[in-house]
Design a protein around this motif. Structure first.
Motif, PDB file in Angstrom:
ATOM      1  N   PHE A   5       0.835  -1.200   0.000  1.00 30.53           N
ATOM      2  CA  PHE A   5       0.000   0.000   0.000  1.00 30.53           C
ATOM      3  C   PHE A   5       0.872   1.252   0.000  1.00 30.53           C
ATOM      4  CE2 PHE A   5      -1.967   3.432   2.464  1.00 30.53           C
ATOM      5  CZ  PHE A   5      -3.099   3.666   1.712  1.00 30.53           C
ATOM      6  N   TRP A   6       1.873   1.283   0.875  1.00 29.85           N
ATOM      7  CA  TRP A   6       2.744   2.466   0.960  1.00 29.85           C
ATOM      8  C   TRP A   6       3.608   2.599  -0.288  1.00 29.85           C
ATOM      9  CZ3 TRP A   6       1.176   5.897   4.064  1.00 29.85           C
ATOM     10  CH2 TRP A   6       0.536   5.558   5.270  1.00 29.85           C
ATOM     11  N   LYS A   7       3.964   1.469  -0.896  1.00 31.81           N
ATOM     12  CA  LYS A   7       4.704   1.536  -2.155  1.00 31.81           C
ATOM     13  C   LYS A   7       3.840   2.158  -3.250  1.00 31.81           C
ATOM     14  CE  LYS A   7       8.222   0.143  -3.181  1.00 31.81           C
ATOM     15  NZ  LYS A   7       9.527   0.834  -3.262  1.00 31.81           N
ATOM     16  N   ASP A   8       2.558   1.817  -3.248  1.00 33.15           N
ATOM     17  CA  ASP A   8       1.641   2.401  -4.224  1.00 33.15           C
ATOM     18  C   ASP A   8       1.489   3.907  -4.000  1.00 33.15           C
ATOM     19  OD1 ASP A   8       1.202   0.001  -5.482  1.00 33.15           O
ATOM     20  OD2 ASP A   8      -0.657  -0.448  -4.403  1.00 33.15           O
ATOM     21  N   ILE A   9       1.371   4.312  -2.733  1.00 31.97           N
ATOM     22  CA  ILE A   9       1.260   5.734  -2.407  1.00 31.97           C
ATOM     23  C   ILE A   9       2.489   6.481  -2.898  1.00 31.97           C
ATOM     24  CG2 ILE A   9       1.204   7.408  -0.512  1.00 31.97           C
ATOM     25  CD1 ILE A   9      -1.459   6.050  -0.944  1.00 31.97           C
ATOM     26  N   GLU A  10       3.658   5.908  -2.631  1.00 36.51           N
ATOM     27  CA  GLU A  10       4.907   6.543  -3.085  1.00 36.51           C
ATOM     28  C   GLU A  10       4.943   6.649  -4.603  1.00 36.51           C
ATOM     29  OE1 GLU A  10       9.706   5.594  -3.209  1.00 36.51           O
ATOM     30  OE2 GLU A  10       8.453   4.553  -1.755  1.00 36.51           O
ATOM     31  N   LYS A  11       4.513   5.580  -5.289  1.00 34.43           N
ATOM     32  CA  LYS A  11       4.508   5.586  -6.761  1.00 34.43           C
ATOM     33  C   LYS A  11       3.602   6.682  -7.298  1.00 34.43           C
ATOM     34  CE  LYS A  11       1.885   3.091  -9.319  1.00 34.43           C
ATOM     35  NZ  LYS A  11       1.138   2.023 -10.019  1.00 34.43           N
ATOM     36  N   HIS A  12       2.419   6.826  -6.714  1.00 36.86           N
ATOM     37  CA  HIS A  12       1.475   7.841  -7.186  1.00 36.86           C
ATOM     38  C   HIS A  12       2.033   9.254  -6.976  1.00 36.86           C
ATOM     39  CE1 HIS A  12      -1.108   4.513  -7.684  1.00 36.86           C
ATOM     40  NE2 HIS A  12      -1.617   4.468  -6.474  1.00 36.86           N
ATOM     41  N   VAL A  13       2.624   9.490  -5.802  1.00 35.67           N
ATOM     42  CA  VAL A  13       3.184  10.825  -5.516  1.00 35.67           C
ATOM     43  C   VAL A  13       4.335  11.131  -6.461  1.00 35.67           C
ATOM     44  CG1 VAL A  13       4.414  12.223  -3.812  1.00 35.67           C
ATOM     45  CG2 VAL A  13       2.456  10.841  -3.111  1.00 35.67           C
ATOM     46  N   MET A  14       5.215  10.154  -6.668  1.00 29.87           N
ATOM     47  CA  MET A  14       6.376  10.380  -7.535  1.00 29.87           C
ATOM     48  C   MET A  14       5.943  10.589  -8.986  1.00 29.87           C
ATOM     49  SD  MET A  14       8.743  10.506  -5.402  1.00 29.87           S
ATOM     50  CE  MET A  14      10.113  10.688  -6.508  1.00 29.87           C
ATOM     51  N   ILE A  84      -1.305  12.590 -10.095  1.00 31.80           N
ATOM     52  CA  ILE A  84      -1.487  11.599  -9.030  1.00 31.80           C
ATOM     53  C   ILE A  84      -2.763  10.807  -9.311  1.00 31.80           C
ATOM     54  CG2 ILE A  84      -2.107  11.316  -6.600  1.00 31.80           C
ATOM     55  CD1 ILE A  84      -0.172  13.561  -5.930  1.00 31.80           C
ATOM     56  N   ALA A  85      -3.824  11.528  -9.666  1.00 31.45           N
ATOM     57  CA  ALA A  85      -5.083  10.857 -10.014  1.00 31.45           C
ATOM     58  C   ALA A  85      -4.908   9.963 -11.240  1.00 31.45           C
ATOM     59  CB  ALA A  85      -6.169  11.905 -10.266  1.00 31.45           C
ATOM     60  N   TYR A  86      -4.116  10.409 -12.203  1.00 28.39           N
ATOM     61  CA  TYR A  86      -3.829   9.607 -13.400  1.00 28.39           C
ATOM     62  C   TYR A  86      -3.112   8.308 -13.032  1.00 28.39           C
ATOM     63  CZ  TYR A  86      -1.034   8.147 -17.435  1.00 28.39           C
ATOM     64  OH  TYR A  86      -0.417   7.415 -18.409  1.00 28.39           O
ATOM     65  N   SER A  87      -2.170   8.395 -12.093  1.00 24.79           N
ATOM     66  CA  SER A  87      -1.437   7.208 -11.664  1.00 24.79           C
ATOM     67  C   SER A  87      -2.361   6.187 -11.012  1.00 24.79           C
ATOM     68  CB  SER A  87      -0.333   7.614 -10.682  1.00 24.79           C
ATOM     69  OG  SER A  87       0.391   6.488 -10.223  1.00 24.79           O
ATOM     70  N   ILE A  88      -3.414   6.681 -10.355  1.00 32.04           N
ATOM     71  CA  ILE A  88      -4.356   5.795  -9.668  1.00 32.04           C
ATOM     72  C   ILE A  88      -5.421   5.248 -10.614  1.00 32.04           C
ATOM     73  CG2 ILE A  88      -6.128   5.683  -7.860  1.00 32.04           C
ATOM     74  CD1 ILE A  88      -4.539   7.942  -6.439  1.00 32.04           C
ATOM     75  N   ALA A 109      -4.714  25.979  -0.062  1.00 33.68           N
ATOM     76  CA  ALA A 109      -4.565  24.775   0.757  1.00 33.68           C
ATOM     77  C   ALA A 109      -3.175  24.171   0.652  1.00 33.68           C
ATOM     78  CB  ALA A 109      -5.611  23.739   0.360  1.00 33.68           C
ATOM     79  N   GLY A 110      -2.343  24.735  -0.197  1.00 32.63           N
ATOM     80  CA  GLY A 110      -0.938  24.352  -0.229  1.00 32.63           C
ATOM     81  C   GLY A 110      -0.644  23.016  -0.879  1.00 32.63           C
ATOM     82  N   PHE A 111       0.622  22.612  -0.745  1.00 36.38           N
ATOM     83  CA  PHE A 111       1.127  21.399  -1.375  1.00 36.38           C
ATOM     84  C   PHE A 111       0.435  20.158  -0.825  1.00 36.38           C
ATOM     85  CE2 PHE A 111       4.569  18.109  -1.594  1.00 36.38           C
ATOM     86  CZ  PHE A 111       4.533  17.932  -2.961  1.00 36.38           C
ATOM     87  N   LEU A 112       0.226  20.114   0.484  1.00 36.73           N
ATOM     88  CA  LEU A 112      -0.444  18.956   1.077  1.00 36.73           C
ATOM     89  C   LEU A 112      -1.882  18.846   0.566  1.00 36.73           C
ATOM     90  CD1 LEU A 112       0.810  19.168   4.781  1.00 36.73           C
ATOM     91  CD2 LEU A 112       1.589  17.619   2.970  1.00 36.73           C
ATOM     92  N   GLY A 113      -2.540  19.972   0.396  1.00 36.35           N
ATOM     93  CA  GLY A 113      -3.887  19.962  -0.166  1.00 36.35           C
ATOM     94  C   GLY A 113      -3.896  19.430  -1.589  1.00 36.35           C
ATOM     95  N   ALA A 114      -2.858  19.784  -2.361  1.00 34.17           N
ATOM     96  CA  ALA A 114      -2.764  19.289  -3.741  1.00 34.17           C
ATOM     97  C   ALA A 114      -2.571  17.780  -3.765  1.00 34.17           C
ATOM     98  CB  ALA A 114      -1.619  19.993  -4.466  1.00 34.17           C
ATOM     99  N   LEU A 115      -1.742  17.267  -2.850  1.00 34.35           N
ATOM    100  CA  LEU A 115      -1.560  15.817  -2.771  1.00 34.35           C
ATOM    101  C   LEU A 115      -2.881  15.141  -2.410  1.00 34.35           C
ATOM    102  CD1 LEU A 115       1.840  15.477  -0.840  1.00 34.35           C
ATOM    103  CD2 LEU A 115       1.453  15.423  -3.298  1.00 34.35           C
ATOM    104  N   ALA A 116      -3.566  15.693  -1.415  1.00 32.83           N
ATOM    105  CA  ALA A 116      -4.841  15.098  -0.987  1.00 32.83           C
ATOM    106  C   ALA A 116      -5.868  15.127  -2.102  1.00 32.83           C
ATOM    107  CB  ALA A 116      -5.368  15.852   0.243  1.00 32.83           C
ATOM    108  N   SER A 117      -5.937  16.226  -2.839  1.00 35.30           N
ATOM    109  CA  SER A 117      -6.918  16.328  -3.922  1.00 35.30           C
ATOM    110  C   SER A 117      -6.635  15.299  -5.018  1.00 35.30           C
ATOM    111  CB  SER A 117      -6.932  17.743  -4.505  1.00 35.30           C
ATOM    112  OG  SER A 117      -5.744  18.019  -5.234  1.00 35.30           O
ATOM    113  N   GLY A 118      -5.367  15.042  -5.280  1.00 32.19           N
ATOM    114  CA  GLY A 118      -5.013  14.040  -6.277  1.00 32.19           C
ATOM    115  C   GLY A 118      -5.460  12.648  -5.877  1.00 32.19           C
TER     116      GLY A 118
END
Length: 373
Positions: A5-14, A84-88, A109-118
């Protein structure tokens, strides 16, 4: 949660970061052109909004706030959220992700908000793909109509009424806290950011520090970015200089890599130092971390301010208090050069058998594949 799961999260963020970086670089270079070009007209402060409406066409169109540079950098959050959404969820997640990224930017909402929205857009779109089943004749409606529309609607509602305000408050609080840092705290922050950037040379730790620092620019926080941009170029320049000063301490392959490393450092590519870190990780990685942290701390501590995500030489003289900025680069690079030459022993070459003998204990604990992973 499982490791996968965490590997998938890392892949999506990267994935999101990798698509965002070219946009950021494009905006950054335009910002550098605007600042350097403005100096030719005797304009010292192009950050003053009056230049956005000045009669001078060059300054007007290249102005960092309202011109091409600012336009490109304004895509930062929509791009990272969308991809990020595309990766998912593949292509179906792009529209909801990008629309959500625009809302995040508007809500501050900043960078963290952008990650969450993705992630919200991606998983909402994926859920719809997995659970909406129409007759075969209507199947094309799902990716081009239902998922973009419903995915965007669900994501925007969640951001607007659930996560947007808390993330905006978090972003504002973080920005205020970072802006209030002075003295030793400011220097320590710069050293930490610099050390992270120098650790894995374009890897996850490096990208986390650089991307976060660049995202903070949108909140008017400049010290992390200054530290990151200094640290990006210190390892490749320092290691490149080491090969130029004493070729006998490096293999022929590393001597060639040193030339490329120096050039890559000048244009702002930290990956030029990777061959040296792969060859001797236990020696080179700590040296890179210390040198990068030292250079960043000096630059930030003495008052350099880099307001653009630019690390290459083409942006150095656009930095506020650029002599101090260059001093940080020089000291950090010099440390890496000297330390590297001290820890390496001379390599002797047996020309008769065309073999290389190294008078040092090899500490290459990682293969190139392991390093890149």
């Amino acid at each position: 949660m499982s490791k996968s799961f965490w590997k998938d999260i890392e892949k999506h963020v990267m994935t999101g970061i990798s698509y965002m970086i070219p946009v950021v670089i494009a905006g950054a270079v335009l910002m550098a052109i605007s600042r350097i070009g403005a100096s030719a007209f005797g304009i010292q402060d192009i950050w003053d909004t009056k230049w956005a409406t000045d009669s001078n066409v060059i300054i007007q169109f290249l102005h960092t706030d309202d011109g091409w540079g600012g336009l490109a950098l304004g895509l930062m959050f929509p791009i990272i959220s969308g991809f990020i959404a595309y990766s998912i969820a593949d292509k179906g997640g792009i529209a909801p992700g990008m629309v959500a990224g625009v809302l995040v930017a508007n809500m501050n909402a900043g960078f963290l908000g952008a990650l969450a929205s993705g992630f919200i857009a991606g998983y909402a779109s994926k859920f719809m793909f997995d659970h909406i089943h129409l007759p075969e004749a209507m199947s094309s409606v799902v990716p081009v109509f239902l998922v973009p529309v419903l995915g965007s609607l669900v994501t925007l509602i969640l951001i607007q009424y659930v996560i947007g305000t808390p993330f905006a408050a978090l972003n504002e609080g973080l920005a205020s806290w970072l802006k209030s840092m002075t003295g030793i705290n400011k220097v320590l922050l710069a050293a930490i950011v610099g050390g992270m950037v120098g650790f894995d040379l374009g890897g996850p730790v490096n990208k986390a520090a650089v991307t976060t620092a660049m995202a903070l620019l949108t909140s008017g926080v400049y010290d992390p970015n200054t530290a990151a941009q200094v640290a990006i170029i210190i390892p490749p320049i320092g290691l490149g200089l080491a090969t130029m000063i004493n070729k006998k301490k490096f293999t022929p392959e590393l001597n060639e890599a040193g030339k490329a490393s120096f050039v890559m450092g000048l244009i702002g590519v930290s990956e030029g130092a990777i061959p040296f870190a792969i060859e001797s990780p236990l020696k080179i990685i700590p040296i890179n971390v210390i040198g990068s942290a030292l250079g960043s701390a000096i630059a930030v501590g003495l008052g350099a301010v880099n307001k653009a995500p630019i690390s290459g030489f083409y942006g150095w003289f656009a930095v506020n208090n650029w002599p101090v900025y260059l001093l940080g680069i020089f000291v950090g690079s010099a440390f890496i050069t000297v330390a590297t030459l001290l820890v390496r022993k001379t390599i002797t070459v047996d020309e008769t058998q065309n073999e290389t003998t190294i008078d040092e204990t090899k500490d290459n604990d990682f293969s190139e594949e392991e390093w890149e992973s």
